[in-house]
Scaffold this active site. Structure first.
Site, short mmCIF file in Angstrom:
data_model
loop_
_atom_site.label_atom_id
_atom_site.label_comp_id
_atom_site.label_asym_id
_atom_site.label_seq_id
_atom_site.Cartn_x
_atom_site.Cartn_y
_atom_site.Cartn_z
N ARG A 193 1.09 -5.09 -11.10
CA ARG A 193 0.91 -5.35 -9.69
C ARG A 193 -0.88 -5.89 -9.71
NH1 ARG A 193 1.99 0.19 -10.20
NH2 ARG A 193 -0.68 1.26 -10.17
N ASP A 194 -1.34 -6.17 -8.56
CA ASP A 194 -2.45 -6.70 -8.15
C ASP A 194 -2.59 -8.12 -8.80
OD1 ASP A 194 -2.46 -4.42 -7.30
OD2 ASP A 194 -4.01 -3.26 -8.83
N GLU A 202 -5.46 -0.95 -12.79
CA GLU A 202 -5.09 -1.31 -11.02
C GLU A 202 -6.35 -2.48 -11.02
OE1 GLU A 202 -3.21 1.72 -9.08
OE2 GLU A 202 -4.83 1.97 -8.78
N MET A 239 -6.95 3.26 5.13
CA MET A 239 -7.83 1.97 4.39
C MET A 239 -7.61 1.86 2.57
SD MET A 239 -11.13 -0.46 4.79
CE MET A 239 -11.70 0.50 4.53
N ASN A 240 -7.28 1.42 2.32
CA ASN A 240 -7.63 1.44 0.41
C ASN A 240 -7.76 0.52 0.34
OD1 ASN A 240 -4.89 1.78 0.92
ND2 ASN A 240 -4.85 1.51 -1.56
N ASP A 241 -8.05 -0.43 -0.85
CA ASP A 241 -8.64 -1.13 -1.34
C ASP A 241 -8.61 -2.33 -1.24
OD1 ASP A 241 -6.73 -0.04 -3.71
OD2 ASP A 241 -5.75 -1.61 -4.46
N TRP A 299 -2.09 7.44 3.83
CA TRP A 299 -1.25 6.37 2.53
C TRP A 299 0.19 6.42 2.88
CZ3 TRP A 299 2.84 4.89 -0.06
CH2 TRP A 299 2.44 3.86 -1.24
N PHE A 330 1.79 -4.61 -1.19
CA PHE A 330 0.92 -3.98 -2.42
C PHE A 330 -1.18 -5.28 -2.60
CE2 PHE A 330 2.27 -0.66 -4.55
CZ PHE A 330 2.30 0.57 -3.60
N SER A 331 -1.55 -4.69 -3.32
CA SER A 331 -2.80 -5.83 -3.16
C SER A 331 -2.91 -7.25 -3.84
CB SER A 331 -4.14 -4.86 -3.75
OG SER A 331 -4.72 -3.92 -3.66
N TRP A 338 -9.75 8.96 -4.79
CA TRP A 338 -7.76 9.31 -5.04
C TRP A 338 -7.94 10.81 -4.96
CZ3 TRP A 338 -4.86 6.72 -2.68
CH2 TRP A 338 -4.78 5.22 -2.38
#
Length: 614
Positions: free
Chosen positions: A268-269, A322, A150-152, A176, A208-209, A412
């Site tokens: 992104r995001d 990000e 798991m990340n963001d 990842w 992605f996020s 990271w």
């Protein structure tokens, strides 16, 4: 004749591939080359359990249904040994013929060598997958995935009494890959229920996020109170996609008109919100490599107009930008409100690696304008001064106009190397944020544990008032229950400005040293001797936060979990979030001064009831 039969068999094997003789029942394995294998499943089991070895490269697993491509996943299929298993759900393909066309890394001299890879002997079918915790360092009261990476945190929203948390998730390993939206929900921000994955990779790429909102006025046309998600589709390029849910975020329908935003450069995001003042939707998009945030507007969540950009040359610029967020926050003790733009970046944090910075200013619905001091230099401000606080964003539609955020509790620099395997990474505790004005006239973000966190308290096991602190030291035993998890609240006073050291230690000699220094108005955290750290040269670290006040007193609220310590200033002036991996729980807390005397005005220690995370 014997020779003829042997030769025929050899030729046949060469033409049709070498079939594994050790395959589990219901699985047929054909080796087609040194790095290509077909796995045919002929069973009604729920899961195909894939054996993983973390030190090898990803294998590309192309899933075919009745001969047609269905999906592709990437798994570190075991070559020498099995570290753990991950489940691939085949029950959804019950009425189809399932074939996995697998391409592994090169490096084998022959097909016969390739078929000796551990994965072909250990791959198996099962009707269940055991997610019981087998990890020493799995948190007892922080949200974690049941298994996998798991990340963001992303896509969070509140609706009908439930807090929904989505997160960047790899269901097929604890590093990842395969970015998917995992999904958990909570009625109280403390106990979490896990749900099936919400949004999975498709032809546009990995997921992605992004963010979610509740479309109360049906501006998008999908229905009143539909949950709308915007996220980054990441394939060869990054583009923004839309999905919508009519069942409170359990299942999403991917919009057939995707992508809805495309740019010529990496972005992104997407983070969106309804702007009540301008009566339209706003969206922030991280223009990652350009170190800026793009501002868009929309009437319907589908058509977006670029209005402005913010950030070039401002704040920390060393890493990619990000996971943005833009919040209108109250200024404590006043009727004033200001806007705060949250910008996560990696690397470039104050102590290396990833971190969360923010900017305070004004927003007119199209342009964010940062407050600029007379010097003309915008100061860099950090939401958290620890090593392990990243990708922090807020819940949309929170009750009572609360601004509640949560972060990814890792960095990271070493996130993929920490000493866990069944899962990797946890979230921070939820935090309520606002603004306050410092002595220097600047606006700063106040960060406090959300009120719901109080429910974690079990018993008050220690209560001390007004004890002297000297060079000799004042020691207190910490709880042993549940591997030493606890909440510690204390207030210090050092009237002559002497630094006060607060040490957490165990019988193995491992320790964390925190120092309140009223002379330079700082609070520091040293984990260089905290326990296991040899998995990364970047893990041993000393970090320091400004107290943002000129005072000889300091109040602290601290939460110790099995692999983390979160430190909060009692009034929200700063936070320090750090992972720790002690070989045994910290058992003693000691207060000391190098010289002179200070006072422990109060100390309260609470045991904590582990939360539900299932």
């Amino acid at each position: 004749m014997k020779y003829f039969n042997h030769l025929s068999t050899t030729l046949l094997a060469g033409m049709l591939g070498i079939m594994s003789m050790n395959a589990a029942e219901g699985i047929e394995i054909n080796h087609l080359g040194t790095n290509n294998t077909l796995v045919r499943v002929s069973d009604d089991a729920r899961y195909l359990l894939l054996p993983v070895e973390e030190s090898v490269d990803d294998a590309t697993v192309n899933v075919l249904l009745n001969g047609r491509p269905e999906t592709t996943i990437y798994v570190r299929l075991a070559r020498n040994k099995v570290d753990y298993y991950v489940p691939f759900d085949i029950s959804r393909y019950k009425d189809s013929e399932v074939v996995l066309n697998i391409v592994t890394a090169q490096g084998r001299s022959s097909v016969r060598e390739a078929k000796d890879d551990a994965c072909w002997k250990t791959i198996k079918l099962s009707d269940d997958f055991d997610t019981s915790n087998v990890e020493k360092f799995r948190p007892a009261f922080h949200h974690t995935p049941l298994y996998g990476w798991m990340n963001d945190p992303n896509g969070m929203f509140y609706k009908d009494g439930t807090w929904h948390l989505y997160y960047q998730y790899n269901p097929y390993g604890s590093k990842w890959q395969n970015m998917t939206w995992g999904h958990s929900s909570s009625r109280d921000l403390v106990n979490w229920e896990h749900h099936p994955n919400a949004i999975e990779p498709d032809g546009l790429g990995a997921v992605f996020s992004g963010s979610c909102i509740v479309d109360k006025a049906n501006t998008a046309g999908f229905g009143k109170d539909e949950v709308i998600a915007l996220y980054t589709s990441a394939g060869m390029s990054q583009m923004q996609s839309l999905a919508h849910s009519s069942d409170n975020g359990a299942n999403f329908n991917v919009y057939p008109g995707n992508p809805i935003i495309t740019l010529e450069s990496e972005a992104r995001d997407p983070n969106m919100f309804w702007n009540e003042e301008t009566k339209e939707w706003n969206l922030l998009l991280a223009h990652a490599l350009d170190h800026e945030m793009l501002v868009f507007t929309s009437p319907d969540l589908k058509t977006w107009t670029l209005q402005s950009a913010f950030g070039k040359g401002i704040g920390a610029q060393d890493g990619v930008w990000e996971c943005p967020d833009l919040l209108q926050l109250p200024v404590n003790g006043t009727d004033e409100k200001k806007w705060a733009l949250i910008c996560n970046l990696n690397p470039g944090g104050p102590f290396g690696g990833s971190a969360t910075q923010y900017f305070v200013g004004d927003f007119d619905g199209k342009t964010f304008t940062v407050d600029t001091p007379e010097s003309g230099v915008v100061p860099t401000k950090w939401m958290d001064y620890g090593k392990d606080h990243y990708a922090t964003v807020s819940w949309s539609n929170a009750p009572d106009d609360r601004k509640v955020v949560i972060g990814w509790m890792s960095n990271w620099q070493y996130a993929a190397e920490v000493p866990t395997r069944q899962f990797r990474s946890a979230n921070t505790l939820p935090r309520d944020v606002s603004l306050f004005k410092g002595n220097d006239g600047e606006y700063y973000m106040s960060v406090l544990p959300s009120p719901e966190v109080d429910a974690l308290r079990d018993k008050k096991v220690t209560a001390i008032k007004s004890k002297g602190i000297s060079k000799k030291g004042l020691s207190v035993s910490l709880p042993k229950a549940n591997d030493g998890i606890c909440e510690i609240d204390f207030r210090l006073n050092s009237p002559k400005g002497q630094p006060v050291t607060v040490t957490l230690s165990n019988a193995a000699g491992e320790h964390v040293d925190m120092v309140f220094n009223p002379s330079d108005h700082t609070f520091s955290f040293d984990r260089t001797q905290s326990g296991l750290s040899d998995f990364s040269q970047d893990f041993p670290a000393k970090v320091k936060a400004p107290t943002l006040r000129e005072s000889t007193s300091q109040s602290i609220r601290m939460f110790i979990d099995r692999s983390s310590i979160e430190v909060f200033d009692g009034e929200g002036n700063f936070a320090l979030t750090n992972l720790v991996f002690p070989t045994s729980p910290y058992s003693t807390m000691t207060f000391s001064t190098g010289a002179g005397k200070a006072t422990l005005n109060s100390l309260e220690i609470y045991t904590i009831t582990p939360s539900t995370n299932n």
